[in-house]
Design an enzyme around this catalytic site. Structure first.
Site, PDB file in Angstrom:
ATOM      1  N   ASP A   1       9.413  -0.042  -2.737  1.00  0.00           N
ATOM      2  CA  ASP A   1      10.302   0.227  -1.595  1.00  0.00           C
ATOM      3  C   ASP A   1       9.770  -0.501  -0.353  1.00  0.00           C
ATOM      4  OD1 ASP A   1      12.577   1.202  -0.433  1.00  0.00           O
ATOM      5  OD2 ASP A   1      11.832   3.223  -0.098  1.00  0.00           O
TER       6      ASP A   1
ATOM      7  N   HIS B   1      19.249   9.344  -2.370  1.00  0.00           N
ATOM      8  CA  HIS B   1      19.619   9.822  -1.035  1.00  0.00           C
ATOM      9  C   HIS B   1      20.706  10.872  -1.194  1.00  0.00           C
ATOM     10  CE1 HIS B   1      17.235   7.184   1.578  1.00  0.00           C
ATOM     11  NE2 HIS B   1      17.277   6.352   0.550  1.00  0.00           N
TER      12      HIS B   1
HETATM   13 ZN    ZN Z   1      15.758   4.935   0.073  1.00  0.00          ZN
END
Ligand code: ZN
Length: 415
Positions: free
Chosen positions: A288, A208
């Site tokens: 994820d 990120h």
């Molecule tokens: Zn992420």
């Protein structure tokens, strides 16, 4: 003794025969012996000749693949339970964790949350540690992380305050469930904190992040060993500045591991192939996946007050096309990756077993079929899907030498 005891009628020594074992980059026809009392893989010659053990059970796998248990280093929840939502009580949390682990046992044991001291095979998948994603991430690369919760660290005290001092205690006191932290190195003064984080034994992962190539290189010099979901939520590759992706072109010693979401939605197959060709030994398949995994299509409340639209495996934030995690299983990612990358079957499996085990420093314990390693196994069948071609299926899951899932039996019961 981790695997000690199991169900009362569990055979102690099991010998698998007529199977193909994952050995390095190959599948090798070989028997495998396991012991449900110690929960370990046995050295077959030694078991037979020196320990005078004979198998209590011999299982003919009919030529199927026997692989180590799968490891998912990025999982946000499953079975309707979300790791990022605080629970009212520890009991409630433990119950949710159990639900996730039992559900995951149907697709091959993984990674996520606090590791228990005496994991029991029948608890399902085992938790090897926590991967904490954020909140020290880039406001411009936040994905679906709510902007209001993002933080910027100036000093190490800021990290201690956020994660809790006991969770960042250095070894030998480091008994924290936190095994990996994803943070943007260019945000605040994070770069200077990376060595302190890695000193505790926690893996620092770049993610990120809007880091330039140069900033990403500095982060690896400071101790970063991993990239979180490569390509997603980071500065894109640009020919004048390759960004975080450029790390894959670094020398052998500096190249980090990198997570890849091979769900067919987060990344184009060719992007995965390019990354794999650049650095095959570092590719770690991750899902994820989040709590909506396995739930029907529809609109669901999200943790930050917004809503998520689930359409098949695709999850997006309501009113936008922002991808909101995935609902793929790890074996689906292995299959996609094998199709798209040109990796051998063994190497596709390694990307969800041996490679993450190496990342976690568990290479002799998990992710391999060597004698002495934990007897966490998946039996993989192979079907020929008319649309996608050869597809691996999880037929059985074994944990610490005990069978905890058998797809054949589930089908039989369902019929
Ligand atoms: Zn992420």
């Amino acid at each position: 003794m981790p695997g000690k005891t199991s169900a009362p009628n569990t055979p102690r020594i099991t010998k698998f025969t007529n199977c193909r074992l994952v050995r390095g980059s190959s599948l090798v026809e070989q028997d495998l012996w396991i012991d449900s009392l110690t929960g370990k893989i046995l050295k077959d010659q030694e078991a037979f000749y020196e320990l005078h053990l004979s198998p209590d059970e011999i299982i003919d796998l009919g030529g199927r693949i026997l692989a180590p248990g799968l490891i998912d280093t990025q999982l946000n929840g499953a079975q309707g339970f979300d790791f990022s939502v605080p629970c009212a009580t520890k009991d409630e949390y433990d119950q949710g964790l159990r639900l996730v682990n039992q559900g995951l046992a149907r697709t091959g044991p993984p990674f996520p949350w606090p590791r228990r001291n005496n994991p029991h095979p029948l608890d399902g998948a085992e938790s090897l540690g926590a991967h904490v994603e954020g909140p020290f991430i880039s406001p411009g690369r936040n994905g679906i992380h709510k902007p209001e919760v993002l933080r910027s660290a100036q000093t190490y005290d800021d990290l201690l305050h956020c994660y809790g001092a006991s969770n960042l205690a250095p070894p030998p006191q480091h008994t924290s469930p936190i095994k990996m932290i994803t943070a943007a190195p260019e945000v605040g003064n994070m770069m200077a904190q990376i060595p302190h984080i890695t000193d505790t034994g926690i893996i620092y992962s770049i993610g990120h992040s809007d880091a330039t190539y140069e900033q990403a290189i500095s982060a690896t010099h400071a101790g970063a060993r991993m990239i979180t979901h490569l390509f997603n939520a980071m500065r894109p590759f640009y020919h004048r500045n390759p960004g975080v992706f450029g790390l894959l072109g670094q020398s052998e010693r500096r190249r980090p591991f990198y997570g890849v979401i091979a769900d067919g939605i987060h990344l184009h197959p060719t992007s995965i192939k390019i990354a794999y060709n650049a650095h095959p030994e570092g590719l770690v398949l991750v899902t994820d996946a989040m709590r909506l995994c396995g739930l029907p299509d529809g609109v669901y409340e999200w943790t930050n007050g917004e809503r998520i639209v689930k359409t098949g495996a695709r999850l997006t934030l309501e009113g936008s096309d922002k991808i909101a995690g995935s609902s793929a299983t790890l074996i689906e990612c292995v299959n996609n990756f094998r199709r798209w990358s040109g990796a051998s079957t063994a190497d596709a499996i390694n990307a969800a077993t041996a490679v993450p085990a190496r990342l976690l420093g568990l290479e002799k314990v998990k992710g391999c079929l060597d004698a002495g390693a934990d007897a966490d196994l998946v039996v993989l069948g192979e079907s020929d899907d008319p649309y996608s071609g050869p597809t691996l299926t999880v037929d059985q899951v074994w944990k610490f030498g005990v069978k905890i899932h058998d797809a054949d039996k589930v089908t039989a019961v369902a019929v």
